[in-house]
Write a protein that holds these residues in place. Structure first.
Motif, PDB file in Angstrom:
ATOM      1  N   VAL A 105      -5.239   1.045  -7.943  1.00 36.18           N
ATOM      2  CA  VAL A 105      -6.019  -0.190  -7.974  1.00 36.18           C
ATOM      3  C   VAL A 105      -7.258   0.018  -8.848  1.00 36.18           C
ATOM      4  N   CYS A 134      -7.214  -6.106  -1.370  1.00 34.40           N
ATOM      5  CA  CYS A 134      -7.013  -7.522  -1.082  1.00 34.40           C
ATOM      6  C   CYS A 134      -8.260  -8.300  -1.470  1.00 34.40           C
ATOM      7  N   MET A 137       2.430  -7.816  -7.743  1.00 40.38           N
ATOM      8  CA  MET A 137       0.975  -7.843  -7.819  1.00 40.38           C
ATOM      9  C   MET A 137       0.499  -6.948  -8.949  1.00 40.38           C
ATOM     10  N   ARG A 182      -6.622  -6.070  -9.108  1.00 37.89           N
ATOM     11  CA  ARG A 182      -6.407  -7.084  -8.071  1.00 37.89           C
ATOM     12  C   ARG A 182      -7.288  -8.318  -8.224  1.00 37.89           C
TER      13      ARG A 182
END
Length: 280
Positions: free
Chosen positions: A165, A172, A193, A197
């Motif tokens: 990430v 999230c 995804m 993010r």
């Protein structure tokens, strides 16, 4: 008077003389090469087209949605061979897929010239002006994917450790559009995804489309397995170990004992039939 003989080509030959071989001129060789060159070019282009269609295709990364694994301008190679043998995308793989339902609306498109279009068509250059996206597979058919608060992201109740990430991002998002969700992936679909993010318009933000944000497996082009260009960025794209953790797989698994029993039943029936035939 010397004795004469007949050479291998039927011409007279006298003693002590070597037979003359066929004469080749330099210009003749050059003309032969230039005649063969167009054929060689056509063969090379056909091979490149076959490789692009069935084996490997190059794609160019246009945006920041997969940082840091992929940077804008990177060229990745995509494996298109394994899907021909029935393989489907798995969790954690970086996959190129066709736009499932106008995800790229409003995005700028390139305007390649004729030469670029031809080279792109045969696979010499990355695909140009194709409506394709690249994201990471988070969930496959049967999986339940959930985001609460800032994370962690969970798959089938198992929290994911996601070092890929983008630094500074949370797994999230807390925005109202699609940052918080709990979905069950239908059979034959994928939940995709981006690694960046907070800068990726992925499955989360397309839950109102005809596929409810899921990507049909049939839209997958193939798995990106290596960053090939620039050379300073060369790297493989392996599946992160977090997707191999115990308990994440919800697919039905037949126990080895059950498989052995299933394999033994036909053998027993066959032997019984043979025995009955012998006693007749």
């Amino acid at each position: 008077m010397g004795n004469s003989a007949v050479g291998a080509d039927g011409s007279p030959q006298t003693d002590g003389e070597e037979p003359e071989g066929p004469r080749r001129s330099g210009p003749g060789k050059q003309r032969s090469f230039w005649r063969e060159l167009p054929i060689l070019v056509v063969v090379a282009l056909v091979l490149a087209l076959l490789i692009k269609t069935f084996l490997v295709q190059a794609f160019s990364i246009p945006s920041e949605s997969m940082q840091n694994a992929l940077q804008p301008g990177d060229r990745v190679l995509v494996d298109k061979l394994t899907p021909w043998f029935g393989s489907q995308p798995g969790r954690g793989e970086v996959v190129v897929f066709h736009d499932p339902d106008n995800w790229l609306a409003g995005q700028p498109t390139s305007n390649p010239n004729v030469v670029q279009k031809v080279l792109s068509f045969v696979g010499v250059m990355p695909s140009a002006n194709e409506q394709d996206l690249i994201k990471r597979v988070i969930g496959v058919g049967g999986d339940t994917v959930e985001c609460k608060g800032t994370g962690p992201l969970t798959v089938n109740g198992k929290p994911l450790d996601e070092p890929y990430v983008f630094p500074g991002n949370t797994p999230c998002s807390v925005d109202q559009r699609g940052g918080q969700f709990k979905v069950t992936v239908p059979k034959g679909k994928l939940w995709m995804m981006g690694d960046h993010r907070q800068d990726s318009e992925d499955s989360r933000y397309h839950q109102a489309d005809k596929n409810h944000g899921f990507v049909p497996v049939d839209e997958a082009v193939g798995r990106a397995f290596v960053v090939a260009w620039p050379l300073s960025r060369w790297a493989t794209l392996p599946v992160p170990g977090t997707f191999d953790q115990s308990g994440i797989n919800t697919r039905a698994v037949v126990a080895p004992g059950a498989l052995s029993l299933a394999g033994a039943v036909p053998v027993v029936l066959w032997r019984r039939r043979r025995g009955a035939a012998r006693t007749r």
